[in-house]
Design an enzyme around this catalytic site. Structure first.
Site, PDB file in Angstrom:
ATOM      1  N   CYS A 112       0.509   3.389   3.061  1.00 43.41           N
ATOM      2  CA  CYS A 112       1.149   2.798   4.237  1.00 43.41           C
ATOM      3  C   CYS A 112       2.645   3.083   4.245  1.00 43.41           C
ATOM      4  O   CYS A 112       3.223   3.378   5.306  1.00 43.41           O
ATOM      5  CB  CYS A 112       0.905   1.291   4.271  1.00 43.41           C
ATOM      6  SG  CYS A 112      -0.844   0.820   4.405  1.00 43.41           S
ATOM      7  N   CYS A 132       0.831  -1.203   0.000  1.00 44.43           N
ATOM      8  CA  CYS A 132       0.000   0.000   0.000  1.00 44.43           C
ATOM      9  C   CYS A 132       0.870   1.259   0.000  1.00 44.43           C
ATOM     10  O   CYS A 132       1.623   1.498   0.949  1.00 44.43           O
ATOM     11  CB  CYS A 132      -0.912  -0.029   1.216  1.00 44.43           C
ATOM     12  SG  CYS A 132      -1.738   1.528   1.590  1.00 44.43           S
TER      13      CYS A 132
END
Length: 516
Positions: free
Chosen positions: A79, A76
């Site tokens: 992230c 991600c």
């Protein structure tokens, strides 16, 4: 052919000796710096990486009061971009060099890893990154009903930058931490003068002190023929009466296998034998920081404070018949293994001044309390002269009135020399409660003292929960179970050793060693 084999063996040994990458026997810390391929060390992560195999164990055993768990996916982009923000905050709370240690455990779980699928489902993770806050025990499976857990574990809905996350934390704690905080700056250390409940945090310091003391003994190669019996005697005391289950078990493991771990004919040149591979209070201890015993300066309190708490916690757990043995074991330990020379000599003088053997637990508890106050009196004068004391935790006569008003004779004033008129019955009751059930109250709530069983000596009663008779002594099942029947008394185990090893003359006075 033989010559060729010998040549190959020598070449192999030469290659191993010249290897530039020695392998460490292991780290005591969850957090380690990892070197890159060029030999340069990159900045290590402060957030603790968890997965389904260690999630419950780490959260169950952490001394932190709160935990933040970030659920993310390594693929991600958001992230990856959030990680530096999370790390800035984790630096304040995680690891041996944490600015504010022992308060919050900051961890992360990679939900993109298939082994964590069920773990992430358990917390209904529906987007990345997703942060949760709560007491560590509530993250552990089986700690309560799911509905109750969800009410105790809260999502953090405003932590998308380091500043916002820390602001959110400050609101929960009523604190004023800053990202720029450095160690021993902006400290929010609470004085223990008027809050008896703070001693509960010291149970982790007792583990830290036990492990540090063990490491000092090994580092200085202090187990010799003339100190061997003193080491064994103190181990026996800890096996039966240490407030930490982990340390009781580790001490039992060493005690039962001591002849193999450290043979009596082991020379000092050969070091510590296999004993050097032991972690007496288990993996991850010492942690590298102090909680109750943390000073406001780097060189104050710490180990000496933790060691005093250990000694007091042992003293209140013994039975009347063990008081003289515990006194001798304590004095012998300080005499042989405490490396501060002036302190050792002062303690030894106070041990030598005792002419009448102790018959009661009360005798030993009050002697150790008096001894501690004499040490504080001496250090108060010295630190006042040279200015080396901790300004936030100055040495004082203990307990102060704020902690135990009943300990002071209300109808008498201090004498001309400034000496306190103590009510020794009240002092005894307070010390037993303070270093007994109050010390382990936090441990009890985290269920890491002992599987619902109690360790009771006199007034220590309910320190480990449950309901047992007043004189029952129950300690956890450790390595001794491998060679001893659970119902075997400690004296019987001693007799067995004496019959098998005539050269050992250890005096075992500990008894009822069930469930070690």
């Amino acid at each position: 052919m033989y010559s060729i084999l010998m040549l190959l063996a020598l070449l192999l040994l030469s290659f191993e000796a010249s290897s530039p990458l020695p392998v460490s026997a292991g780290s005591r810390s969850i957090l380690r710096a990892i070197g890159n391929s060029k030999g340069e060390q990159r900045q290590h992560d402060f957030g603790v990486d968890l997965n389904v195999t260690n999630f419950d164990a780490v959260l169950k055993e952490t001394p932190a009061t709160y935990a933040i768990v970030e659920f993310f996916a390594h693929w991600c982009p958001a992230c990856r971009n959030y990680k530096p923000h999370y790390e800035k905050v984790a630096r304040l709370f995680n690891g041996a060099d944490a600015v504010h240690p022992g308060l919050i455990l900051m961890a992360r779980v990679d939900c993109a890893s298939k082994i964590n699928t069920n773990l992430c489902d358990r917390f209904s993770v529906n987007h990345y990154p997703m942060l949760f806050w709560g007491p560590p025990s509530k993250f552990v499976s089986g700690s309560g009903e799911p509905k109750q857990e969800k009410s105790d574990i809260r999502p953090i809905d405003d932590g998308r930058t380091a500043d916002r996350l820390l602001n959110w934390i400050n609101k929960q704690l009523g604190s004023s931490y800053k990202l720029e905080d450095e160690k021993y700056e902006n400290e929010h250390l609470q004085s223990n003068v008027s809050d008896p409940g703070q001693i509960a945090r010291a149970v982790y310091d007792v583990e830290e002190a036990t492990s540090t003391a063990f490491d000092i003994i090994l580092e200085h190669k202090m187990i010799k023929s003339e100190t061997r019996a003193a080491f064994i005697k103190f181990l026996q005391l800890m096996v039966a009466h240490h407030p930490s289950r982990r340390c009781r078990k580790g001490s039992a493991d060493i005690l039962v296998n001591f002849d193999d771990l450290h043979p009596s004919d082991l020379s000092s040149a050969n070091g510590n034998g296999s004993l050097g591979n032991f972690q007496i209070c288990g993996k991850g201890v010492p942690r590298g920081y102090w909680m109750f015993c943390r000073g406001s300066k780097n060189d104050t309190r710490g180990f000496s404070c933790g060691l005093w708490v250990l000694l007091h916690s042992l003293s209140v757990r013994i039975e009347d018949g063990e008081s003289q043995m515990a006194f001798a074991a304590t004095c012998d330990y300080i005499t042989n293994f405490f490396v501060c020379e002036e302190c050792r000599q002062h303690f030894q003088e106070m041990c030598s001044s005792v002419s009448t053997p102790f018959n009661k637990t009360r005798d030993f508890v009050l002697w150790l309390w008096t001894t501690h106050n004499k040490v504080n009196e001496r250090l108060m004068k010295e630190e006042a002269n040279v200015g080396t004391g901790d300004p936030k935790f100055p040495k004082t006569i203990w307990p102060p009135k704020q902690l135990c008003p009943a300990c002071y004779q209300s109808h008498k004033k201090n004498d001309k020399n400034g000496q306190v008129e103590w009510d020794h019955d009240e002092v005894f009751k307070f010390v037993v409660s303070y270093y007994g059930k109050m010390l382990v109250s936090l441990y009890k709530s985290k269920e890491v003292v002992g599987d619902g069983k109690i360790h009771r000596q006199g007034a220590v009663g309910e320190d480990l929960g449950g309901g047992a008779s007043a004189n029952a002594l129950v300690v956890p099942l450790g390595a001794a179970l491998a060679i001893a029947v659970a119902s075997c008394a400690f004296g019987a185990l001693a007799c067995f050793w004496r019959s098998q090893q005539k050269n050992r003359k250890y005096k075992h006075q500990l008894h009822s060693l069930k469930n070690i």
